[in-house]
Design an enzyme around this catalytic site. Structure first.
Site, short mmCIF file in Angstrom:
data_model
loop_
_atom_site.label_atom_id
_atom_site.label_comp_id
_atom_site.label_asym_id
_atom_site.label_seq_id
_atom_site.Cartn_x
_atom_site.Cartn_y
_atom_site.Cartn_z
N LYS A 234 -0.86 6.43 7.05
CA LYS A 234 -1.77 5.58 6.01
C LYS A 234 -1.74 4.68 7.12
O LYS A 234 -1.61 4.17 7.48
CB LYS A 234 -1.14 5.55 4.58
N ARG A 268 6.12 12.92 0.44
CA ARG A 268 5.03 13.54 0.65
C ARG A 268 4.29 13.08 2.08
O ARG A 268 3.96 11.87 2.25
CB ARG A 268 4.03 13.54 -0.38
#
Length: 286
Positions: A234, A268
Site C-alpha cells: 500500500k 491479506r
C-alpha cells in the site's frame, strides 16, 4: 502490555463457516492475493490467464496461505472500471479449476457485484470480500444473504467514484467503528452472521491516519468480530519512504507484527512466505 490489550488478545472467535468448512480464527490466517487483472498496481497482468493463475494459487498455498483472494477488478486509483459481466468473463474457470486441483483451499472472491457473487458461489467460493460495504450495488447484500457465505465488511467512502477521495478524520478509529456498528446491524438483520471486519487501509485515508490505524488496531472489531488487515504494497507505506511497492517487505512485516499483537486475525498479502515468517514469529513469542 496493558490489561486492556491482554483481555482483547485473549478473545476467542468462533470458527467462520466457509461454505461448510470451518476456519478456526483463534490463530492468525494468511489470505494470499491472486489478481486476475491486467492493471493492478504491483502485479497487473502476471496471473490473468488460467494457467498462470493456477500456478500462482499453488505457490500461495505451498507458502502458507489458507485463503486465496481472487479479484478480477483492480481498485487502485484510476483503474479500469469493469461491469459484473466483464468480471465474470475474466474469472472464467479459474475458481472451479483451483477448487478441483486444491480442494482444501478456501477461496474468497473480491467483488462488489451481486451477479459476480452468485457466479462465484456456483463455482465454489467460500468467502465474499467486498470493498464497498454493499454500497456500490444495492443487490450485493441480498446475494451474500442468499449464499450464506462469510462476508468481509470494509470501511470505504460511499461511492465508487469517491472511494479514493482523502477524508480528514477527527478520530479515525471512532469514525470507522461508527460505520461498522451501522453496517453490522444491517448484516445481522439480513441473516449474515459470519462477519469479518476490514478497516480499509488504502481507501480514502491520509498517511497519518493510516499510521494511526496501525497504532489503534486493537480498537477495531469490538472484540466480537475477527479483523482482516490488508496493508500489502500500500502507498501509505512506500510513498513516504520514496520506495516502490515491491521494495518495502521489511517495513510491511514490522507493521504486520504490530497488528497481530493487537488482535488482527487475517493478513491479506501478496508475499505469503514473508508473512508466514511474521505469523510464526508472533506465535512463537506471544
Amino acid at each position: 502490555m496493558s490489561q486492556n490489550n491482554h483481555s482483547f488478545l485473549s478473545s476467542n472467535f468462533h470458527s467462520i463457516n466457509c461454505n461448510g468448512k470451518l476456519l478456526d480464527l483463534n490463530l492468525p490466517k494468511i489470505m494470499g492475493i491472486l489478481n486476475l487483472t491486467p492493471d493492478s498496481f504491483s502485479d497487473g497482468g502476471k496471473f490473468n490467464n488460467e494457467k498462470s493463475a493456477l500456478l500462482h494459487a499453488e505457490k500461495l498455498l505451498k507458502e502458507g496461505a489458507e485463503i486465496i483472494d481472487i479479484g478480477a477488478q483492480s481498485t487502485r486509483p484510476k483503474a479500469e472500471f469493469l461491469t459484473s459481466g466483464e468480471e465474470i468473463k475474466r474469472i472464467g474457470k479459474v475458481i472451479s479449476e483451483i477448487k478441483k486441483k486444491f480442494p482444501e483451499a478456501l477461496i474468497s472472491l473480491d467483488t462488489f457485484y451481486a451477479e459476480t457473487v452468485r457466479f462465484g458461489y456456483d463455482q465454489g467460493i467460500d468467502i465474499v470480500n467486498d470493498i464497498s460495504g454493499g454500497q456500490f450495488d444495492e443487490d450485493l447484500l441480498n446475494a451474500v444473504s442468499e449464499t450464506r457465505l462469510p462476508y468481509v465488511l470494509m470501511h470505504v467512502n460511499p461511492t465508487y467514484e469517491t472511494m479514493h477521495e482523502k477524508i480528514i478524520f477527527d478520530d479515525i478509529a471512532l469514525k470507522i467503528n461508527l460505520y461498522f456498528t451501522k453496517k453490522i446491524q444491517e448484516l445481522l438483520e439480513r441473516g449474515i452472521k459470519d462477519i469479518i471486519l476490514d478497516p480499509g487501509f488504502g481507501f480514502g485515508k491520509k498517511v497519518k491516519d493510516q499510521m494511526k490505524m496501525i497504532d489503534e488496531t486493537q480498537f477495531f472489531g469490538f472484540g466480537q468480530f475477527p479483523l482482516l488487515v490488508g496493508i500489502s504494497r500500500k502507498s501509505f507505506i512506500y510513498k513516504p519512504l520514496g520506495k516502490s511497492p515491491l521494495d518495502i517487505n521489511e517495513e510491511t512485516q514490522k507493521l504486520h507484527l504490530r497488528v497481530l499483537k493487537q488482535g488482527a486475525k487475517i493478513l491479506r498479502v501478496h508475499d505469503v512466505s514473508e508473512a508466514k515468517k511474521t505469523v510464526d514469529e508472533f506465535l512463537k513469542n506471544r
